[in-house]
Motif scaffolding. Structure first.
Motif, short mmCIF file in Angstrom:
data_model
loop_
_atom_site.label_atom_id
_atom_site.label_comp_id
_atom_site.label_asym_id
_atom_site.label_seq_id
_atom_site.Cartn_x
_atom_site.Cartn_y
_atom_site.Cartn_z
N HIS A 247 54.21 53.48 58.03
CA HIS A 247 53.79 54.12 56.78
C HIS A 247 54.58 55.40 56.48
CE1 HIS A 247 49.69 51.83 57.17
NE2 HIS A 247 50.69 51.06 56.78
N THR B 11 42.80 52.54 65.43
CA THR B 11 43.00 52.06 64.07
C THR B 11 41.85 51.15 63.69
OG1 THR B 11 44.36 50.66 62.64
CG2 THR B 11 44.66 50.36 65.03
N SER B 12 41.35 51.30 62.46
CA SER B 12 40.26 50.44 61.99
C SER B 12 40.78 49.06 61.61
CB SER B 12 39.55 51.10 60.80
OG SER B 12 40.45 51.34 59.74
N PHE C 7 40.85 58.60 58.36
CA PHE C 7 40.38 58.30 57.00
C PHE C 7 38.98 57.69 57.01
CE2 PHE C 7 44.71 57.80 54.63
CZ PHE C 7 44.87 59.16 54.68
N ARG C 8 38.78 56.69 57.93
CA ARG C 8 37.57 55.88 57.85
C ARG C 8 36.60 56.10 59.00
NH1 ARG C 8 41.96 53.14 56.71
NH2 ARG C 8 42.28 52.27 54.64
N THR D 237 43.12 62.30 66.19
CA THR D 237 41.93 63.11 65.87
C THR D 237 41.71 64.21 66.92
OG1 THR D 237 40.54 61.39 66.88
CG2 THR D 237 40.72 61.37 64.49
N GLN E 286 50.93 53.65 62.44
CA GLN E 286 50.57 53.84 61.03
C GLN E 286 50.51 55.33 60.72
OE1 GLN E 286 47.20 50.82 60.00
NE2 GLN E 286 47.19 51.04 62.22
N ILE F 277 51.59 59.24 60.19
CA ILE F 277 52.67 59.86 59.43
C ILE F 277 52.91 61.28 59.93
CG2 ILE F 277 52.26 58.41 57.40
CD1 ILE F 277 50.53 60.59 56.22
N ASP F 278 52.38 61.56 61.15
CA ASP F 278 52.36 62.94 61.64
C ASP F 278 53.48 63.27 62.63
OD1 ASP F 278 51.45 61.70 64.04
OD2 ASP F 278 49.34 62.11 63.57
N GLU G 170 34.98 52.40 66.77
CA GLU G 170 34.18 51.54 65.88
C GLU G 170 34.72 50.12 65.89
OE1 GLU G 170 32.89 54.06 62.14
OE2 GLU G 170 34.98 54.40 62.67
#
Ligand code: NAD
Length: 253
Positions: A123, A197-198, A35-36, A28, A103, A105-106, A224
């Motif tokens: 992923h 990661t969530s 995503f979340r 980020t 996870q 994909i970048d 989070e």
């Protein structure tokens, strides 16, 4: 929280075998939304999650057209690695990284300098396309050039099949060999470090359980709460870009 930082840093400094699991939160700071999280793609538009299945992509030409529009404009193409990616390169150079399970994909871990052999892309990657019919792989840039030239849903140049990014969508199985190597890395570590990661997507999130069952200490760095906070030895909530260089700082020298 200073005590937690110190405890995480101690665990990581003492560990001889560290396996890292990363998610969208390490990217980020590089301008790629998760995503979340609070600013996540799915938090802002829940409809997007419902349209992210393999079946929708395969069966609905409008979903594919929208996917190609979004891929062409995706921030990943101009993103640069950040301090979290760099800290994980330093960890590998210390000789104690078993594997970097991502996870993401970048490909920003590889762009930062993590060795491709040690990065396991659970992923897949956005940087290649794969044909849903003949499984041919090609650089994503080739498909994006065709999109820029006006094709809205470029078919496979070999067989005419549907092209998709070489990523795992909901409804698609992970690569069994990649997953096997990831499980081995989770089984063979003293510390499993889960970052950004969530931990809501399986089987990737279950790798935390695999490591914990094999008596590894689990360190979680995420803004989070996650479903695995209870089994973690330490949970750190700060920004990844600041926290990771601090807790891995002693590991790089
Ligand atoms: P997620 O969006 O479910 O969770 C990301 C977590 O990171 C959130 O809990 C958020 O609070 C936290 N976070 C974000 N930025 C942070 C920061 N700077 N500091 C601390 N915490 C921060 O992501 P996920 O668990 O990786 O699952 C999403 C799925 O979507 C993955 O399977 C992945 O394949 C895909 N995805 C990949 C990318 C990418 O490649 N960069 C981006 C979005 C989604």
């Amino acid at each position: 929280a200073a005590a937690d930082l110190e405890r995480a840093s101690d665990l990581l400094t003492r560990a001889e075998r560290i396996t890292v699991l990363t998610g969208a939160g390490v990217s980020t700071d590089s301008g790629i939304p998760d995503f979340r999280g609070p600013q996540g793609v799915w938090t802002r538009n829940p409809e997007a999650e419902r349209l992210s299945t393999y079946q929708d992509y395969r069966d609905d030409p409008e979903v594919r057209r929208e996917s190609w529009r979004q891929r062409a404009a995706h921030p990943v193409w101009s993103a640069r690695p950040g301090p979290a990616h760099d800290a994980l390169v330093a960890l590998e150079r210390s000789g104690r990284l078993v594997a970097l399970l991502t996870q993401n994909i970048d490909e920003l871990h590889q762009a930062a300098g993590s060795s491709p052999q040690r990065v396991l892309e659970l992923h897949g990657t956005m940087h290649h396309t794969e044909c849903l019919s003949c499984a041919a792989r090609a650089p994503m840039a080739e498909a994006l050039e065709r999109v820029a030239a006006g094709e809205v849903d470029p078919p496979c140049p070999h067989c005419g099949g549907i092209l998709k990014s070489a990523t795992i969508s909901f409804g698609q199985a992970l690569d069994v060999e990649v997953l096997r190597r990831a499980r081995d890395a989770a089984l063979g570590c003293d510390v499993l470090l889960a970052v950004g990661t969530s931990l809501g997507v399986h089987p990737a999130a279950g790798l935390v359980d695999v490591a914990a069952a094999a008596r590894a200490d689990v360190v979680i760095v995420n803004a989070e709460p996650t479903p695995y906070d209870d089994i973690a030895s330490v949970v750190l909530r700060g920004g990844i870009g600041e926290v990771l260089p601090r807790i891995l700082g002693g590991a790089s020298g």
